[in-house]
Write a protein that holds these residues in place. Structure first.
Motif, PDB file in Angstrom:
ATOM      1  N   ALA A 218       0.872  -1.413  -0.088  1.00 46.00           N
ATOM      2  CA  ALA A 218       0.164  -0.074   0.479  1.00 46.00           C
ATOM      3  C   ALA A 218       0.538   1.767   0.122  1.00 46.00           C
ATOM      4  N   LYS A 219       0.536   2.308  -0.617  1.00 48.34           N
ATOM      5  CA  LYS A 219       1.168   4.180  -0.701  1.00 48.34           C
ATOM      6  C   LYS A 219       0.400   4.637  -1.043  1.00 48.34           C
ATOM      7  N   THR A 220       0.191   5.713   0.247  1.00 49.29           N
ATOM      8  CA  THR A 220      -0.374   7.250   0.111  1.00 49.29           C
ATOM      9  C   THR A 220       0.039   7.703   0.511  1.00 49.29           C
ATOM     10  N   PHE A 221      -0.235   8.810  -0.672  1.00 50.71           N
ATOM     11  CA  PHE A 221       0.056  10.370  -0.779  1.00 50.71           C
ATOM     12  C   PHE A 221      -0.722  11.279  -0.614  1.00 50.71           C
TER      13      PHE A 221
ATOM     14  N   LEU B 217      -2.047   3.166  -4.256  1.00 48.17           N
ATOM     15  CA  LEU B 217      -1.697   1.671  -3.751  1.00 48.17           C
ATOM     16  C   LEU B 217      -2.687   0.944  -2.929  1.00 48.17           C
ATOM     17  N   LYS B 218      -3.404   0.063  -2.673  1.00 50.19           N
ATOM     18  CA  LYS B 218      -3.916  -0.688  -1.714  1.00 50.19           C
ATOM     19  C   LYS B 218      -4.183  -2.064  -2.143  1.00 50.19           C
TER      20      LYS B 218
ATOM     21  N   THR C 197       8.347   4.590  -1.074  1.00 51.57           N
ATOM     22  CA  THR C 197       8.839   3.715   0.368  1.00 51.57           C
ATOM     23  C   THR C 197       7.278   3.401   0.400  1.00 51.57           C
ATOM     24  N   ALA C 198       7.143   2.275   1.017  1.00 54.53           N
ATOM     25  CA  ALA C 198       6.300   1.757   0.436  1.00 54.53           C
ATOM     26  C   ALA C 198       5.147   1.738   2.013  1.00 54.53           C
ATOM     27  N   THR C 199       3.831   2.376   2.153  1.00 50.89           N
ATOM     28  CA  THR C 199       3.394   2.735   3.333  1.00 50.89           C
ATOM     29  C   THR C 199       2.974   1.713   4.535  1.00 50.89           C
ATOM     30  N   SER C 200       2.379   0.961   3.953  1.00 51.55           N
ATOM     31  CA  SER C 200       2.185  -0.894   4.276  1.00 51.55           C
ATOM     32  C   SER C 200       3.208  -2.135   3.347  1.00 51.55           C
ATOM     33  N   GLY C 201       2.981  -3.374   3.853  1.00 53.73           N
ATOM     34  CA  GLY C 201       3.253  -4.202   2.531  1.00 53.73           C
ATOM     35  C   GLY C 201       4.854  -4.625   2.898  1.00 53.73           C
ATOM     36  N   GLU C 202       5.097  -5.911   2.011  1.00 54.99           N
ATOM     37  CA  GLU C 202       6.108  -6.398   2.297  1.00 54.99           C
ATOM     38  C   GLU C 202       7.217  -6.875   1.275  1.00 54.99           C
TER      39      GLU C 202
END
Length: 506
Positions: A13-16, A22-23, A57-62
């Motif tokens: 996931a990626k937030t701005f 990305l979800k 950098t991703a907000t979450s995930g691996e």
């Protein structure tokens, strides 16, 4: 596949700010695989790859490499993990040599001195492995775009990258250069490299990919293996509707009187005497092989090229068109085939690009009417759904689809009677194509006569009320109704007669 993937991106996931780019996206890639990544502009492809390359950098995930989690927080981390991203815009130092670019950031040195000869010899080995024609000592600024791409690939090989990401690599290449690039990509695949290939071009995806993954609105939709690839399913995955709905040609638009009537127009060169007719509310296709003279005929009508014979009538009146300015004054708009070199002003704002053809018309005693220009651009952005944060954003920074809609809006702004569209959807994604088709239908409903040049046969069949087919500078024939098929267009375009048309393969 039971083996461990070389790359697994899990639940990325990626937030701005409050916006989710990305979800929960998943992507799995294996060694020795060409994995195409597809989706509309804004679907999240580039964002996902920038996370992989350490630019974001991703907000979450691996991210797992060979099944082992890797924290990729910078480009240095990505390189250490064996990942190289070749951007659409080259990341090379043009004033340096090929060898210096390959070793940039990891120069060989002894006693504080750079070992240039050793670097050049080592770089040349990698260049030879690629089969490239340039030398390690050549300056990058002297190379073609295709050769610069090879330098980027050579740099990836030298770094012993195992995962290579290529973002729209053929955008600036000729067909011959594209063919050579494909040969190189397949050779790297056969040597065990994992290649992630981002493209909106269906033909390239069919030719190259072992698997295709699709993103839509920042989410993973699914993947297809090579033998399951088909245009209908890919389009449905990318835009959420089937291919049959893409063109959505409105067949009930009434056709009025002839708007554009061309009689025996010629330049005694590329264009032999050609005659065609387009009525108000009609979309007429102009098909033919590359080099048949389609673009040149449109340029004669618009006054870009000088005609040596023939007559043009607009709304039944003979007209003389010696320049694009005279064509515009008659209500003729022309969307050029090459938007970046012949259409857009890339360093100017979206608003300035939209109003370029109306500045003189709307001026007050020679002074620009800024309020009217603002209103025209705001209306165009809303009407054409051009995705920009504001009207002053630089045109060169927009996606291909939004750039194309900017150009179309320029001609919508003049209130045209006739629109000449040369390859209106070239280089744009499926979603932008659908919107451009919607705009064409809308303009036709307002009584605009549209002449559409296209090399995409499904587009010609799907959007045209009638089709003229050119061959070797002449109009070979006209197709109506149920006769508008890809087979009939190719038969006329190639000069194959009825008894032999079965030999034409599409």
């Amino acid at each position: 596949m039971n083996r461990t993937p070389v790359l697994s991106m899990r639940n990325i996931a990626k937030t701005f700010g409050a916006f989710y780019a990305l979800k929960g996206v998943d992507l799995t890639v294996y060694a020795g695989e060409i994995h195409a990544l597809m989706g509309e502009n804004g679907a999240g492809k580039s964002t996902l790859m920038k996370i992989l390359a350490g630019a974001y950098t991703a907000t979450s995930g691996e991210i797992l490499i060979d099944g082992v989690p890797h924290a990729i927080r910078s480009p240095k981390d990505a390189l250490a993990a064996g990942i190289t991203l070749i951007y659409q815009e080259m990341q090379l130092a043009p004033n340096l040599t090929v060898a210096e670019n390959i070793f940039l950031g990891s120069e060989l040195s002894r006693g504080g001195l750079v070992q240039r000869k050793a670097m050049q010899a080592e770089a040349q080995e990698v260049i030879d492995r690629l089969g490239a024609q340039f030398k390690a000592g050549d300056r990058v600024m002297k190379l073609t775009i295709a050769e610069q791409q090879q330098v980027e690939i050579a740099r990836a090989l030298h770094r012993k990258s195992r995962i290579l990401v290529m973002d729209e690599p053929t955008a600036a290449l000729s067909s011959r250069e594209t063919h050579r690039l494909f040969e190189l990509i397949m050779r790297l695949r056969d040597e065990g490299m994992a290649i992630i290939y981002i493209s909106h071009r269906m033909a390239e995806v069919y030719e190259l990919s072992d698997r295709v993954s699709v993103l839509r609105d920042g989410q993973y939709v699914g993947s297809l293996v090579r033998d399951k690839l088909n245009a209908t399913e890919l389009v449905r995955m990318m835009v959420g509707r089937p291919l049959s709905d893409l063109f959505n040609k409105e067949r009930d638009i009434p056709h009025g009187q002839p708007r554009l009537n061309v009689h025996h127009l010629t330049d005694n060169g590329k264009v032999q005497p050609c005659s065609l007719l387009v009525r108000a509310g009609e979309i007429v296709g102009l098909a033919g092989l590359v080099g048949a003279g389609r673009s040149e005929l449109a340029q004669l009508i618009f006054g870009v090229r000088k005609a040596t014979g023939g007559v043009i009538e607009v709304d039944g009146e003979p007209v003389l068109i010696h320049s694009p300015r005279e064509a515009i004054e008659l209500g003729i708009g022309f969307l050029t085939e090459n938007r970046k070199e012949q259409g857009l002003f890339l360093e100017l704002a979206a608003q300035e690009n939209i109003t370029m053809a109306t500045l003189e018309r709307d001026a007050n005693y020679g002074m620009l009417n800024r309020k009217k220009a603002q209103n025209i651009s705001d209306d165009a952005i809303r009407l054409l759904n051009i995705r920009v944060p504001h009207a002053q954003v630089r045109a060169g920074g927009l996606s291909g689809g939004n750039q194309q809609k900017l150009l179309i809006s320029r001609w919508v702004a003049i209130g045209p009677r006739i629109l000449l569209l040369d390859e209106p959807t070239r280089g744009v994604d499926v979603g932008a194509k659908s919107e451009i088709y919607r705009i064409m239908n809308q303009m036709a409903r307002q009584g605009v006569a549209i002449l559409m040049i296209s090399s995409e046969l499904p587009e010609v069949v799907g959007m045209s009320d009638r089709v003229y087919v050119m061959r070797e500078g002449s109009i070979e024939g006209e197709l109506l109704g149920h006769d508008i098929t890809q087979e009939n267009i190719m038969r006329l375009a190639t000069g194959v007669n009825d008894s032999h048309h079965q030999a034409v393969h599409l």
